[in-house]
Design a protein around this motif. Structure first.
Motif, short mmCIF file in Angstrom:
data_model
loop_
_atom_site.label_atom_id
_atom_site.label_comp_id
_atom_site.label_asym_id
_atom_site.label_seq_id
_atom_site.Cartn_x
_atom_site.Cartn_y
_atom_site.Cartn_z
N MET A 179 -1.99 1.24 3.02
CA MET A 179 -2.71 1.54 2.24
C MET A 179 -0.99 1.21 0.68
SD MET A 179 -4.93 4.37 3.07
CE MET A 179 -5.62 5.22 1.82
N SER A 181 -0.42 2.41 -3.29
CA SER A 181 -0.73 2.72 -4.67
C SER A 181 0.75 1.70 -5.01
CB SER A 181 -0.55 3.46 -4.56
OG SER A 181 0.90 4.49 -4.30
N ILE A 184 5.59 4.89 -5.16
CA ILE A 184 7.10 4.95 -4.89
C ILE A 184 6.85 5.31 -3.33
CG2 ILE A 184 9.40 6.41 -4.53
CD1 ILE A 184 9.10 7.23 -6.79
N ASP A 185 6.44 5.97 -2.59
CA ASP A 185 5.39 6.00 -1.35
C ASP A 185 5.71 5.30 -0.25
OD1 ASP A 185 6.91 8.91 -2.19
OD2 ASP A 185 4.95 9.38 -2.15
N SER A 186 4.52 4.74 -0.57
CA SER A 186 3.63 3.29 -0.10
C SER A 186 4.56 2.30 0.13
CB SER A 186 2.49 2.93 0.16
OG SER A 186 2.34 2.96 -2.35
N ARG A 261 -10.65 10.22 -1.40
CA ARG A 261 -9.72 9.59 0.23
C ARG A 261 -10.65 9.10 1.42
NH1 ARG A 261 -4.76 9.26 -1.52
NH2 ARG A 261 -4.33 8.38 0.25
N GLN A 292 -1.98 16.15 0.51
CA GLN A 292 -1.39 16.18 1.54
C GLN A 292 -1.22 17.43 2.40
OE1 GLN A 292 0.90 12.83 0.32
NE2 GLN A 292 -0.37 12.32 -1.06
#
Ligand code: ATP
Ligand code: MG
Length: 395
Positions: A179, A181, A184-186, A261, A292
């Motif tokens: 997933m 997006s 920064i994280d994905s 989600r 989360q």
């Protein structure tokens, strides 16, 4: 003297049963990634060898630096396995260097070679000491490390060592669905999953006109960065607008993100079936936002039985950002374009949702048919790595 890039496998060498498969995958990955270069690649159970053209060396190194499954590599001089040749070649190579202390490290893989490794260190050390003034041996902390590998036909002499990025070759695991997006994280999550050998397809949920085309282009750019570590990546773009609008029209505001989600996960499961994905991968990190918390994750995750891999689940944001900077995704991620999650943020999203309330709320509209429609109308972009893309990206 001819040169060759000598590649040492990393964690691979511990995988006894699968070793051939791992080596073959790494070999094919390198061959594929270097297809536009004038190279000759060969392999044995311990090493891979790349013959190259000098003018392409830097580009090739950049590619090797982004290939999982490589523990270490060296630019080595290649000579015939013959004592006198090795002695004279070592001297010729070392003569050009400036150093005051050195050490010779020999590895003798060809056990028929007449001189043992330890004796070879002394022989070669002696040759160097006799021919170069004002130097001495320091076995603990040498300024110059002369490494010699004696193999059957050829031997390799090198003074340099480059660290590879380790991990398993991409493709030693089946496909995972990331997933992706614009955050920064994905991308970091995707990178870490690939490091374990997972081949990625990416999925981006788009909510045009609430999100812009620039937002999509940003995700394409992130995907291209990830593609440098593997090869072309399929980026599936989901038209999420109708579902998102229905959620906001029908459901309790504090549950909107939770339900959104859950819808994403349902679509991910269907897409996984369609594209033979064996896991969902995402950039969720425990406690980062309301959706989360472990309670939220539980409620969201309950719509699927598929494994959901969250490589950054236990990292601090600062740790994730550090990896993103190294990857070169950080600068793209911080570009200020809206994501579908950020356009509809409720004032007080629920922190401890329940499955019962989620089901009650989402049953207020016919989401099943909308999910099928979203899967049916998917738009797939083939994101390609261009030769020298690293440089053109930065311009
Ligand atoms: P990131 O977490 O990547 O910085 P973000 O903060 O916008 O982006 P979150 O709200 O933290 O995303 O969502 C957690 C994860 O859910 C993301 O890391 C990503 O894997 C997935 N996700 C969120 N929004 C999208 C989207 N529009 N398309 C695809 N995946 C998404
Ligand atoms: Mg996040």
């Amino acid at each position: 003297m001819d040169k060759v890039i000598l590649i040492k496998y990393g964690e691979l060498s511990t995988k006894k049963g699968n070793l051939n498969f791992f080596i073959k995958t790494l070999f094919n990955n390198l061959k594929n990634k270097l297809r536009d270069y004038d190279v000759l690649i060969s392999k044995d159970r311990a090493r891979m060898y790349i013959e190259f053209k000098d003018s392409e060396l830097e580009d090739i190194k950049n590619i090797i630096d982004k290939t999982f499954g490589i523990h270490m590599y060296h630019i080595a001089n290649i000579v015939d396995t013959d004592l006198e040749t090795i002695k004279s070649s070592v001297l010729e190579i070392v003569k050009n260097e400036k150093f005051s202390t050195f050490k010779v490290e020999t590895k003798r893989s060809d056990k028929t070679f007449e001189v043992h490794s330890q004796d070879m260190n002394h022989v070669l050390g002696g040759v160097i000491l006799r021919n170069i003034p004002n130097i001495k041996v320091d076995v603990r902390n040498p300024e110059l490390l002369v490494q010699v590998e004696i193999r059957e036909k050829h031997s390799y002499i090198y003074l340099n060592s480059y660290k590879g990025i380790g991990g398993y070759p991409v493709g030693t695991q089946p496909r995972g669905m990331l997933m992706l997006s614009g955050g920064i994280d994905s991308p970091v999550a995707g990178y870490l999953a690939m490091k374990r050998g997972v081949k990625l397809d990416c999925v981006y949920f788009e909510a045009i006109p609430h999100t812009s085309l620039e937002a999509r282009n940003k995700v394409v750019d992130l995907c291209r960065k990830l593609a440098e570590y593997t090869d072309n990546i399929n980026l599936h773009v989901v038209n999420f607008t109708p579902i998102q609008e229905e959620i906001y029209k029908n459901c309790r505001e504090d549950y909107c993100i939770t339900i959104m989600r859950r819808m994403m996960y349902r679509i991910m499961e269907k897409l996984s079936k369609k594209y033979k994905g064996y896991a969902i991968v995402n950039g969720e990190s425990i406690g980062q936002v309301a959706s989360q918390t472990l309670t939220s994750m539980n409620v969201i995750n309950s719509v699927t039985n598929m494994p959901v891999i969250r490589p950054v689940a236990c990292l601090d944001k600062l740790e994730i950002m550090e990896i993103a900077r190294k990857l070169g995704t950080y600068e793209i991620s911080i570009l200020p374009f809206e994501d579908c999650c950020t356009v509809f943020v409720p004032k007080h999203p629920v922190i401890n949702p329940t499955i019962e309330t989620s089901i009650e709320e989402e049953n207020k509209f016919d989401y099943m048919s909308m999910i099928d429609e979203a899967v049916k109308t998917i738009n797939t972009i083939k994101v390609k790595v261009e030769k020298n893309s690293e440089y053109s990206d930065l311009l």
